[in-house]
Scaffold this active site. Structure first.
Site, PDB file in Angstrom:
ATOM      1  N   ALA A 144       0.835  -1.208   0.000  1.00 10.70           N
ATOM      2  CA  ALA A 144       0.000   0.000   0.000  1.00 10.70           C
ATOM      3  C   ALA A 144       0.866   1.253   0.000  1.00 10.70           C
ATOM      4  CB  ALA A 144      -0.921  -0.013   1.217  1.00 10.70           C
ATOM      5  N   TYR A 145       1.941   1.247   0.776  1.00 12.02           N
ATOM      6  CA  TYR A 145       2.849   2.395   0.833  1.00 12.02           C
ATOM      7  C   TYR A 145       3.554   2.580  -0.508  1.00 12.02           C
ATOM      8  CZ  TYR A 145       6.521   5.461   2.713  1.00 12.02           C
ATOM      9  OH  TYR A 145       7.371   6.505   2.958  1.00 12.02           O
ATOM     10  N   VAL A 146       4.015   1.493  -1.087  1.00 11.42           N
ATOM     11  CA  VAL A 146       4.679   1.554  -2.390  1.00 11.42           C
ATOM     12  C   VAL A 146       3.727   2.125  -3.441  1.00 11.42           C
ATOM     13  CG1 VAL A 146       5.677   0.156  -4.244  1.00 11.42           C
ATOM     14  CG2 VAL A 146       6.313  -0.302  -1.862  1.00 11.42           C
TER      15      VAL A 146
END
Length: 257
Positions: A159-161
């Site tokens: 999700a962060y990527v």
């Protein structure tokens, strides 16, 4: 520092995620370079302490506690910039959230949504409110915090990527939209940095520290102020022909991978 050496004299800058780490370092650095700073984060007590430090050093600062995922909070911060300091010339949209580095199928809906909301929607919301004020005054400079995770999978959560990749795309689109209207928009591709958020990640996955350091040409993590210095440069007149870029501030991580 003499007046001639100050990069941001006479300007007003809004900084999000200002209660700690890169944002707090940027607040003190920008103020030291002559900017009046409008500081936004959720932790009101941290912001109040930071404002006191800046004012004690001779700078100008105001705290606007709030969450970047709440449009009304962002709108209030921009209005405070205008009412207190007369406008908004620069913005460092730095607020971030990182969830535990687990395989994608193990990310729950709540972590996914919060990660996307803060890291991507927060940048979107900030720019939507910052840009009209800058247009009205003839222009400005916006810097959005992305990450090495905005260019490749790094071991951070999927999700962060995904969110940090999207920040770079959003930055480029905004730079294209407003390039002829006086607003420059750039992103920082930030490498591993010794922040409170990084310490939280390492507390869950301590094995990542060796990986992060090994991926840097300098074999170290950044100090928050080193990232803040790049943001200050992009907000200054030393970078007037720089827009739409994803500028690496990563100790060479993206060059050696």
């Amino acid at each position: 520092m003499t007046t001639a050496q100050k990069l941001l004299t006479g300007r007003t800058a809004m900084i999000t995620g200002a209660s700690a780490g890169i944002g707090a370092a940027a607040a003190e650095l920008f103020a030291g370079h002559g900017a009046a700073v409008v500081l936004m984060a959720r932790r009101a007590d941290r912001l109040a302490e930071l404002v006191t430090r800046i004012e004690d050093a001779g700078g100008r600062a105001v705290a606007v506690p709030g969450d970047v995922v709440v449009p009304a909070d962002v709108e209030r911060a921009v209005k405070v910039a205008v009412s207190t300091f007369g406008g908004l010339d620069a913005a460092f949209n730095n607020a971030g959230f990182v969830s535990a580095a687990v395989p994608m199928h193990e990310i729950d809906d709540e972590d996914y949504q919060r990660t996307i909301d803060v890291n991507l929607r927060g940048v979107w919301t900030c720019m939507r409110h910052q840009i009209p004020v800058m247009l009205a005054s003839g222009g400005g400079s916006i810097v959005n915090t992305s990450s090495v995770a905005g260019l490749r999978a790094t071991g951070a959560s999927a999700a962060y990527v995904a969110a940090k990749h999207a920040v770079i795309g959003l930055t480029k689109a905004a730079a294209a939209d407003y390039g002829q209207r006086g607003i420059r928009v750039n992103a920082l591709v930030v490498g591993s940095t010794r922040t409170e958020m990084m310490e939280q990640v390492l507390s869950v996955s301590p094995e990542l520290e060796q990986r992060f350091v090994a991926n840097s040409a300098q074999r170290r993590m950044a100090a928050p102020v080193e990232v803040a210095q790049a943001a200050a440069w992009l907000c200054s007149d030393l970078s007037t022909f720089v827009t739409g870029t994803a500028m690496a501030v990563d100790g060479g991580s993206t060059s050696v991978a």
